[in-house]
Design an enzyme around this catalytic site. Structure first.
Site, PDB file in Angstrom:
ATOM      1  N   HIS A  32      -1.404  18.362   3.406  1.00 14.78           N
ATOM      2  CA  HIS A  32       0.022  18.544   3.110  1.00 14.78           C
ATOM      3  C   HIS A  32       0.569  19.823   3.737  1.00 14.78           C
ATOM      4  CE1 HIS A  32      -0.225  15.635  -0.563  1.00 14.78           C
ATOM      5  NE2 HIS A  32      -0.151  15.014   0.593  1.00 14.78           N
ATOM      6  N   HIS A  54      -8.467  10.723   1.650  1.00 20.73           N
ATOM      7  CA  HIS A  54      -7.319  10.108   0.958  1.00 20.73           C
ATOM      8  C   HIS A  54      -7.416   8.593   1.097  1.00 20.73           C
ATOM      9  CE1 HIS A  54      -5.319   9.291   4.812  1.00 20.73           C
ATOM     10  NE2 HIS A  54      -5.538  10.544   5.183  1.00 20.73           N
ATOM     11  N   HIS A 110       6.019   7.822  -2.068  1.00 22.18           N
ATOM     12  CA  HIS A 110       4.912   7.231  -2.823  1.00 22.18           C
ATOM     13  C   HIS A 110       5.590   6.394  -3.894  1.00 22.18           C
ATOM     14  CE1 HIS A 110       2.215  10.789  -1.408  1.00 22.18           C
ATOM     15  NE2 HIS A 110       2.468   9.924  -0.465  1.00 22.18           N
ATOM     16  N   HIS A 166      -0.102   3.575   0.448  1.00 25.16           N
ATOM     17  CA  HIS A 166       0.585   3.599  -0.849  1.00 25.16           C
ATOM     18  C   HIS A 166       1.811   2.713  -0.726  1.00 25.16           C
ATOM     19  CE1 HIS A 166       3.296   6.407   1.257  1.00 25.16           C
ATOM     20  NE2 HIS A 166       2.211   7.018   1.686  1.00 25.16           N
ATOM     21  N   GLU A 207      -2.459   4.112   6.667  1.00 27.79           N
ATOM     22  CA  GLU A 207      -2.612   5.448   7.208  1.00 27.79           C
ATOM     23  C   GLU A 207      -4.019   6.017   7.105  1.00 27.79           C
ATOM     24  OE1 GLU A 207      -0.791   8.613   4.882  1.00 27.79           O
ATOM     25  OE2 GLU A 207       0.112   7.141   3.550  1.00 27.79           O
ATOM     26  N   ASP A 260       7.874   6.658   6.487  1.00 29.18           N
ATOM     27  CA  ASP A 260       6.759   7.612   6.340  1.00 29.18           C
ATOM     28  C   ASP A 260       5.794   7.322   7.492  1.00 29.18           C
ATOM     29  OD1 ASP A 260       4.657   9.198   5.544  1.00 29.18           O
ATOM     30  OD2 ASP A 260       4.194   8.071   3.720  1.00 29.18           O
ATOM     31  N   ASP A 295      22.769  30.778  -7.135  1.00 26.54           N
ATOM     32  CA  ASP A 295      23.799  29.744  -7.282  1.00 26.54           C
ATOM     33  C   ASP A 295      23.807  28.750  -6.122  1.00 26.54           C
ATOM     34  OD1 ASP A 295      24.718  31.501  -5.435  1.00 26.54           O
ATOM     35  OD2 ASP A 295      26.747  31.666  -6.251  1.00 26.54           O
ATOM     36  N   GLU A 347      -0.216   6.536  10.949  1.00 33.16           N
ATOM     37  CA  GLU A 347       0.448   5.961   9.773  1.00 33.16           C
ATOM     38  C   GLU A 347       1.646   5.110  10.167  1.00 33.16           C
ATOM     39  OE1 GLU A 347       2.239   8.800   7.021  1.00 33.16           O
ATOM     40  OE2 GLU A 347       2.128   7.291   5.421  1.00 33.16           O
ATOM     41  N   TYR A 361     -10.609  13.936   9.230  1.00 36.26           N
ATOM     42  CA  TYR A 361     -10.300  15.365   9.285  1.00 36.26           C
ATOM     43  C   TYR A 361     -11.605  16.144   9.241  1.00 36.26           C
ATOM     44  CZ  TYR A 361      -6.241  12.892   7.549  1.00 36.26           C
ATOM     45  OH  TYR A 361      -5.251  11.964   7.390  1.00 36.26           O
ATOM     46  N   ARG A 372      -4.537  11.331  12.047  1.00 32.50           N
ATOM     47  CA  ARG A 372      -4.053  10.280  11.152  1.00 32.50           C
ATOM     48  C   ARG A 372      -3.076   9.421  11.942  1.00 32.50           C
ATOM     49  NH1 ARG A 372      -2.772  13.061   7.140  1.00 32.50           N
ATOM     50  NH2 ARG A 372      -0.538  13.405   7.222  1.00 32.50           N
ATOM     51  N   ASP A 423       3.493  14.162  10.660  1.00 32.20           N
ATOM     52  CA  ASP A 423       3.767  13.171   9.610  1.00 32.20           C
ATOM     53  C   ASP A 423       5.193  13.438   9.156  1.00 32.20           C
ATOM     54  OD1 ASP A 423       3.960  11.644   7.300  1.00 32.20           O
ATOM     55  OD2 ASP A 423       1.994  12.239   6.522  1.00 32.20           O
TER      56      ASP A 423
HETATM   57  N1  GLY Z   1       3.644  11.923   3.949  1.00 28.22           N
HETATM   58  C1  GLY Z   1       2.886  11.670   2.784  1.00 28.22           C
HETATM   59  C2  GLY Z   1       2.020  10.504   2.969  1.00 28.22           C
HETATM   60  O1  GLY Z   1       1.737  10.116   4.079  1.00 28.22           O
HETATM   61  O2  GLY Z   1       1.613   9.897   2.034  1.00 28.22           O
HETATM   62 MN    MN Z   2       2.120   8.019   3.539  1.00 34.84          MN
HETATM   63 MN    MN Z   3       2.973  10.325   5.721  1.00 30.34          MN
END
Ligand code: GLY
Ligand code: MN
Ligand code: MN
Length: 423
Positions: A226, A333, A344, A337, A367, A254, A23, A391, A371, A389, A243
């Site tokens: 992730h 990647h 996203h 985005h 970003e 982000d 609950d 970003e 890796y 990374r 991140d």
């Molecule tokens: N944190 C997810 C991305 O960077 O797209």
């Molecule tokens: Mn991102």
């Molecule tokens: Mn991110």
């Protein structure tokens, strides 16, 4: 309403609450499309846009005031405040929707609704239409067309208004401060979750929440895109990739930075870092009106392919590396985005088979990353386990681009100077 026309209605349900366990619920987050049009943050609500309706074209169905329920669960606006505070032309208790909405559907030629996002509401809508049809009495009418609302709405959401950009600036500013704070306390021996705690503290003390699960990956975890367990103890000599971003009034930031846990990059880490930084700069330069969506990515791919070849991590000519997409072994990647109410965010990346042109008011992330997972075959030991990374959140302006998170340093020396200063 101009876009759908007077013979149509649009129907948008609020997000349902979601159970976490037994609950206990997850923190409630309003549906982005619903909030975009209403600014109404409560569950159990339905917005109806009926541009042809004489008595008012924006209807909001919501929970009635209820002293007992409000004692347990908190205040409700109720239909009265839906009109006075939220600008509805007409508002009704959501419990009356079965009596009111089918009549509105019956009078419409077209119903705009996003099918497939909320199965429970899909079933209710089908139920209303089925009931109209089965009445079968002469003169009963059902709409000729059911049209996906999301396509039209998401195109609107792609262009941020001044008010929306103000929200994004606030989310960006708090994320920047949270990253600075985390860099300052970072030192060997801490656990990843202790870094995560700095973010949660900074977000919450500004009334915000994370816009996604924070990724705090040290050492080899930096290579897990992730990663969110955030459980490992950080060691001297490793990199930490963080991140993490937050949300203000349903608008997200982000942001990613990567830094040495002990405050000094090793030569190998620095070599990779500087390639990613150069790719980030090249991608950023490609963000301007008239360029297309993929230009920043192409720019980043060129820099990363050239850099990895220079270090001997990729072989052959740069052109061949790009053509065969060999860089994807280490940069798997995309360079960004759309960013907005959703991390996203919505909005098409292509128009037909062409990449979309960038226009003022669009917001996106830049970003790039590299890796090199531990155990990568044919890769020298000193490169293994390095994940980087960088970003940032970027607004397309008339002149070019504005980095909303530009207050957060990116250069290796600047970062080294910040790590551990508060520990
Ligand atoms: N944190 C997810 C991305 O960077 O797209
Ligand atoms: Mn991102
Ligand atoms: Mn991110």
């Amino acid at each position: 309403m101009q876009m759908i026309g007077r013979a149509s209605i649009a129907i948008l349900p609020a997000a349902p609450g979601r159970v976490r366990s037994r609950d206990v619920e997850y923190p409630y987050r309003q549906d982005s499309d619903f909030f975009y049009l209403t600014g109404f943050a409560e569950p159990e609500a339905i917005a109806v846009l009926a541009p042809g309706r004489q008595k008012g074209e924006y209807l909001l169905f919501c929970r009635e005031r209820d002293a007992t329920r409000e004692t347990w669960d908190g205040a409700r606006a109720g239909p009265e405040r839906a009109v006075t505070d939220y600008g509805a032309d007409d508002a009704f208790p959501v419990s009356d929707v079965d009596e009111i909405l089918p009549g509105l559907i019956e009078r419409s030629e077209r119903v705009y609704y996003t099918m497939g996002a909320n199965p429970e509401f899909d079933a209710r809508l089908i139920g209303w239409v089925t009931a109209l049809r089965s009445r079968g009495s002469p003169g009963t009418h059902t709409p000729d067309e059911f049209v996906a609302l999301d396509h039209m709405l998401h195109d609107l959401r792609l262009y941020k208004s001044r008010a929306e950009i103000a929200c994004m600036r606030r989310a960006a500013a708090v994320a920047v401060n949270a990253h600075l704070r985390a860099m300052a306390v970072c030192r060997p021996g801490l656990h990843e979750y202790e870094i995560e705690a700095e973010f949660l503290h900074e977000f919450r003390r500004n009334g915000m929440r994370p816009s996604y699960l924070p990724i705090v990956g040290s050492g080899p975890n930096a290579c897990i895109l992730h990663y969110s367990a955030n459980a490992r103890q950080m060691q001297e000599g490793e990199l930490l990739l963080v991140d993490a971003g937050c949300e203000f009034d349903c608008y997200a930031s982000d942001v990613t930075r990567t830094y040495p846990v002990g405050g000094r990059f090793s030569p190998a880490q620095r070599a990779i870092y500087d390639i990613v930084l150069e790719a980030h700069g090249a991608a950023l330069k490609a963000v301007r009106p008239g360029n297309h969506w993929n230009d920043p990515h192409d720019a980043a791919v060129r820099v990363i392919s050239r850099g990895l070849r220079r270090l001997g991590l990729l072989k052959g000519s740069v052109a061949a590396i790009i053509r065969a997409r060999q860089y994807r072994e280490f940069f798997m990647h995309r360079t960004g985005h759309w960013l907005g109410m959703d991390v996203h965010d919505v909005g098409d990346y292509k128009v037909g088979d062409q990449w979309r042109l960038l226009e003022p008011g669009m917001t996106l992330t830049i970003e790039p990353g590299i890796y090199i997972a531990p155990g990568s075959r044919g890769v020298g030991r000193r490169w293994q386990g390095i994940g980087v990374r960088i970003e940032d959140d970027v607004l397309v302006t008339r002149e070019g681009a504005e980095v909303l998170t530009g207050g957060l340093p990116r250069k290796a020396e600047e970062i080294e100077a910040l790590v551990g200063v508060g520990s």
